[in-house]
Design a protein around this motif. Structure first.
Motif, short mmCIF file in Angstrom:
data_model
loop_
_atom_site.label_atom_id
_atom_site.label_comp_id
_atom_site.label_asym_id
_atom_site.label_seq_id
_atom_site.Cartn_x
_atom_site.Cartn_y
_atom_site.Cartn_z
N PHE A 210 0.83 -1.19 0.00
CA PHE A 210 0.00 0.00 0.00
C PHE A 210 0.88 1.25 0.00
O PHE A 210 1.96 1.27 0.59
N LEU A 211 0.37 2.30 -0.65
CA LEU A 211 1.17 3.52 -0.83
C LEU A 211 0.36 4.75 -0.46
O LEU A 211 -0.82 4.85 -0.80
N LYS A 212 1.03 5.67 0.23
CA LYS A 212 0.42 6.96 0.56
C LYS A 212 1.01 8.04 -0.33
O LYS A 212 2.23 8.12 -0.51
N GLU A 213 0.14 8.87 -0.89
CA GLU A 213 0.59 10.04 -1.67
C GLU A 213 1.01 11.11 -0.68
O GLU A 213 0.23 12.01 -0.33
N ILE A 214 2.23 11.03 -0.25
CA ILE A 214 2.73 11.89 0.82
C ILE A 214 2.78 13.34 0.38
O ILE A 214 3.15 13.66 -0.75
N SER A 215 2.37 14.21 1.25
CA SER A 215 2.45 15.68 1.22
C SER A 215 1.50 16.35 0.23
O SER A 215 0.96 17.41 0.54
N SER A 216 1.26 15.78 -0.95
CA SER A 216 0.41 16.50 -1.90
C SER A 216 -1.05 16.46 -1.50
O SER A 216 -1.72 17.48 -1.50
N ASN A 217 -1.59 15.28 -1.15
CA ASN A 217 -2.96 15.28 -0.61
C ASN A 217 -3.29 14.06 0.22
O ASN A 217 -4.39 13.96 0.75
N GLY A 218 -2.39 13.10 0.32
CA GLY A 218 -2.64 11.96 1.19
C GLY A 218 -3.46 10.86 0.57
O GLY A 218 -3.83 9.90 1.28
N GLU B 52 -10.56 12.04 -8.48
CA GLU B 52 -9.95 13.07 -9.31
C GLU B 52 -9.92 12.61 -10.77
O GLU B 52 -9.59 11.47 -11.07
N TYR B 53 -10.21 13.55 -11.67
CA TYR B 53 -10.49 13.21 -13.07
C TYR B 53 -9.23 13.29 -13.92
O TYR B 53 -8.84 14.36 -14.39
N MET B 54 -8.60 12.13 -14.13
CA MET B 54 -7.41 12.02 -14.99
C MET B 54 -7.56 10.78 -15.88
O MET B 54 -6.71 9.89 -15.86
N PRO B 55 -8.59 10.68 -16.66
CA PRO B 55 -8.89 9.41 -17.34
C PRO B 55 -7.84 8.98 -18.35
O PRO B 55 -7.43 7.81 -18.36
N ASP C 168 -1.50 17.99 -12.17
CA ASP C 168 -2.79 18.61 -11.89
C ASP C 168 -2.67 20.00 -11.29
O ASP C 168 -3.58 20.82 -11.42
N PHE C 169 -1.54 20.28 -10.62
CA PHE C 169 -1.32 21.60 -10.03
C PHE C 169 -1.26 22.69 -11.11
O PHE C 169 -1.44 23.86 -10.83
N ALA C 170 -0.99 22.29 -12.36
CA ALA C 170 -0.92 23.25 -13.47
C ALA C 170 -2.30 23.55 -14.06
O ALA C 170 -2.42 24.46 -14.88
N GLY D 107 4.77 26.45 -4.67
CA GLY D 107 3.37 26.33 -4.27
C GLY D 107 2.57 25.67 -5.39
O GLY D 107 2.51 26.25 -6.46
N PRO D 108 2.04 24.49 -5.15
CA PRO D 108 2.01 23.78 -3.86
C PRO D 108 3.38 23.27 -3.45
O PRO D 108 4.28 23.15 -4.28
#
Length: 811
Positions: free
Chosen positions: A382-390, A454-457, A566-568, A769-770
């Motif tokens: 299992f993996l956590k998306e650390i710092s960006s949104n969890g 989140e929409y990244m199809p 996605d930040f862009a 930022g972010p």
């Protein structure tokens, strides 16, 4: 002496390493909740407290005391804040800090401690932190624990003190904690001492500022150390006066910062001698573990399930695990050293001294976002998306990390993908494209039954198909030197497809090699790999085909949507995004061939061939010098990092020289045919023309900035993961420019968190930022190394034209 020799070997392994000076260094980094870093690493280690990856300070202090002079020396953290200006019976001074050295698993902090007399040479003291990466032993990698060895060498006595506080078990400083001292009675363990600390009321699957609010800290040392728990200032002052502790346990449970309780060990080293002035050496070993059971809750095929840690498949209790881990130090250190040494050799050959340091820094960070779970029959990671949104098990975070896993141990990539495949095969996700993640916030992998993730199809359908074929390719090799990972090719190739239960990639066979137990068997290879690949794909084939159908409909001219960046923001007709999807369709033609779906293979091969020609017409600038950010954004440019997928999947050049899994399966496990000519894998031209590679390689040198290659023409920030994938498929000259500038950034950036993957390429190289940091996407820094070994080396050979001036001129 066994531990002393192992510690010395660890020191030698990193003695000549570390040419870069990053702002933060890993100390104890094993998973999202056992993640302690050296803060302000360019300064002395006693200038700040160590920190959790978020930047929150964490109680971890080390002191050394010289009894001959009554002087105490802070080594780590700020224990001197508890000592005032000095008290009755001791003086406070500071050692000479000789700096940090590190490799993929070890960080060493070295000090010179004076005697304050002209006749005695200073004592050398090293704090050696080992968070071992062991690609040949998933058992060891699954253990949520790390080592601290204190190594001393000198001719006078010295006492050493180490303490931890309750911040290791909660992010809330007001949490009430409880503790006890356990002493094991195993003969080999010599009555190992272990501090056990936890929240008084644990909160399952709950975080406070990204810290786990459940689980127990285990801080262990040998039976001959002294121990004590109590108020931090009192213990540190007592040690400073006496050089020892009282072997007492404070029974007044309280909150973390209520008369701050700490849990301490001390060790006295008798190095002085009346007969000789020569130096003597000694060491002491401590271990730090954070044990959780369960580790996550996961919406599996059987419903929402509390998932136990993988190590429970081998150890009947926490104490058994802690004891095994402590006594296994020599083996763990040996396996980790083997990995670090080979990694340094490969990185230097592929890049430079700076690249050696960059991948070394990236390794523990990548694994530090993961937690092993499941059983030996069905291992999961299992993996956590650390710092960006969890987010949990985020597809577009696993994707940039996958070069690390391919190079290090491909089976771990399979364990990352399995939770996503199982969940979607069970019908719990409604959309036709792949899900973005398995849950909004780790450790709650509860899925998205409403489909509103989140929409990244296009992004993530392409990601899954590319990783799927890369995984199949990693199974498909003849001899070990052709393997995607040299460590995955070690061990027995025995495999009985009829008797296998559970996962195709089960860990039911543990091996002994070179006297070390608990090693994995061989990953794939020959007929075994072909059978595994076919069975794995057959189980989930409808998903791969479903995602490819979506790409056929929507990838050539992608509508307004997010990419992995996605930040862009949202953007239609993204050139790099479209390319990823087209490569995904091409990848599906290979996957279909693997499971004898020839009609599908031909269909998707033909579509991808048509699409790639049209993509070049739409995505390349009018003057033919670079790829545009979007088809309709004239004057723009983008880092075309999706080219890396084309290369690592061996679509450039023809993969006719690569022995496919289908070929091996057809010819059996005997001698590999010299010229495999499986009808499902015909020779073909380069999927993406060489001129695209050469064009982009040249373009990158024109838009390079002070600290590297910006992501695209919109901003001056860079994404280091995509920089390295772009550099991997560029000329050696372009690669060197990118490496040198990233190295310069790492030495000069004012970011104050673990290795960020998003930074400004001008100014002070700070966060734009972010603020991204400590993320596993730095696994993409291994892109050079993965490409070197892809398809038996054919992938990198296919790009040799980039370094041939004559061929480049002809293009």
């Amino acid at each position: 002496m066994r531990f002393l020799l192992a510690a010395a070997a660890s020191l030698l392994a990193v003695a000549d390493a570390s040419t870069l000076t990053p702002p933060v260094l890993p100390l104890i980094v094993r998973n999202p909740y056992l993640s302690t870093w050296l803060n302000n690493a360019r300064d002395v280690p006693w200038s700040r407290w160590p920190m959790f990856w978020t930047g929150q300070e964490i109680g971890f202090s080390v002191l050394a005391s010289v009894p001959d002079t009554g002087t105490v020396y802070p080594l780590l953290g700020r224990p001197q804040d508890s000592l005032g200006a000095g008290g009755e019976g001791y003086n406070i001074s500071f050692p000479t800090y000789l700096g940090a050295k590190y490799d993929a698993s070890v960080t060493n902090l070295t000090y010179s401690v004076p005697h304050n007399t002209s006749t005695q040479k200073p004592l050398e003291l090293v704090l050696s932190f080992l968070s071992p990466i062991t690609p040949t032993s998933t058992l060891r990698q699954s253990i949520p624990a790390a080592y601290l060895t204190v190594y001393v060498k000198g001719s006078f006595d010295v006492d050493v003190y180490v303490d931890l506080n309750g911040q290791w078990v909660s992010g809330d400083r007001s949490s009430k904690i409880t503790w006890e001292l356990e002493q094991t009675n195993y003969e080999d363990a010599k009555k190992l001492k272990t501090w056990k600390v936890k929240r008084h009321e644990e909160q399952l699957f709950t975080e406070w500022n990204d810290r786990a609010e459940w689980g127990m800290l285990h801080f262990s040392g040998p039976g001959d150390v002294r121990h004590e728990s109590g108020t931090s200032a009192l213990l540190r002052q007592r040690f400073s006066r006496t050089g020892t502790l009282q072997d007492e346990v404070d029974g007044m449970f309280r909150s973390i910062m209520d008369e701050e309780p700490v849990f301490a060990f001390s060790k006295s080293f008798k190095l002085g001698s009346n007969t000789t002035s020569s130096s003597r050496a000694d060491s002491v070993l401590f271990t730090i573990a954070h044990i959780q059971d369960p580790v996550v809750q996961y919406a599996s095929a059987r419903g929402l399930t509390y998932m136990r840690p993988l190590w429970k498949s081998w150890f009947f209790s926490d104490s058994a695990l802690i004891t095994y881990h402590y006594l296994d130090f020599h083996n763990a250190q040996s396996l980790a050293s083997n990995y670090s040494t080979q990694l340094a050799i490969d990185a230097y050959a592929s890049g430079s001294d700076s690249y050696v340091d960059i991948v070394a820094l990236s390794a523990r960070q990548t694994m530090g976002a993961t937690s092993f779970s499941g059983t030996v029959d069905n291992p999961l990671l299992f993996l956590k998306e650390i710092s960006s949104n969890g987010n949990s098990q985020t597809v577009d975070v696993i994707f940039p990390a996958f070069p690390f896993f391919l190079y290090t141990q491909p089976r771990w990539l399979a364990y990352l993908l399995e939770p996503l495949l199982e969940h979607m095969l069970s019908g719990q996700y409604p959309n036709k494209y792949t899900m973005h993640d398995l849950g909004y916030h780790f450790p709650n992998l509860t899925g998205h039954q409403d489909g509103n993730d989140e929409y990244m199809p296009v992004e993530e359908c392409g990601d899954m198909l590319i990783m799927g074929l890369a995984l199949v390719n990693s199974l498909s090799y003849g001899s070990g030197h052709e393997a995607q990972s040299i460590w995955s090719a070690l061990g027995s190739g025995d495999y009985n497809v009829e008797s296998t239960t559970g996962s195709v990639f089960a860990l039911s066979t543990m091996e002994v090699r070179d006297g070390i137990q608990g090693l994995d068997d061989r990953w794939g290879g020959e007929a075994k790999g072909a059978h595994q690949a076919k069975k794995w794909l057959g189980k989930s084939y409808r998903l791969w085909k479903q995602w490819t159908g979506y790409l056929v409909d929507f990838t050539l001219e992608p509508h307004n949507q997010l990419s992995t960046d996605d930040f862009a923001g949202w953007l239609a007709l993204q050139t790099n995004l479209a390319l990823k999807g087209i490569i995904g369709i091409k990848a599906m033609s290979e996957l279909a061939a693997m499971v004898d779906e020839e009609a599908d293979a031909t269909h998707y091969r033909n579509i991808s061939a048509v699409y790639i020609k049209r993509w070049e017409e739409l995505g390349i600038s009018r003057d033919g010098t670079h790829a545009k950010l979007a088809y309709d954004w004239y004057g723009s440019w983008t880092t075309l990092y999706s080219l890396y997928a084309d290369a690592v999947l061996c679509f450039h050049p023809s993969n006719a020289s690569f022995v496919s899994a289908s070929t091996i399966l057809e010819h059996g496990s005997g001698q590999t045919p010299m010229k495999p000519a499986h009808p499902k894998r015909p020779a073909h031209n380069n999927f993406i023309p060489s001129r695209i590679y050469a064009m982009q390689s040249t373009w990158y040198t024109a838009v390079m900035q002070k600290y590297g290659l910006p992501l695209d023409s919109r901003h001056l920030y860079a994404k280091s993961d995509w920089e390295f994938e772009a550099a991997a498929v560029a000329s050696r000259a372009t690669r060197s420019q990118i490496l040198d500038r990233v190295a310069k950034w790492l030495n000069e950036t004012d970011t104050d968190r673990p290795f960020t993957d998003l930074y400004n390429t001008e100014g002070k190289g700070g966060f734009p930022g972010p603020n991204f940091f400590a993320r596993p996407v730095v696994g993409a820094h291994f892109a050079f190394l993965t490409l070197e070994r892809a398809c038996g080396g054919a992938a990198r050979r296919g790009l040799a034209f980039l370094d041939e001036e004559r061929a480049r001129d002809e293009l």
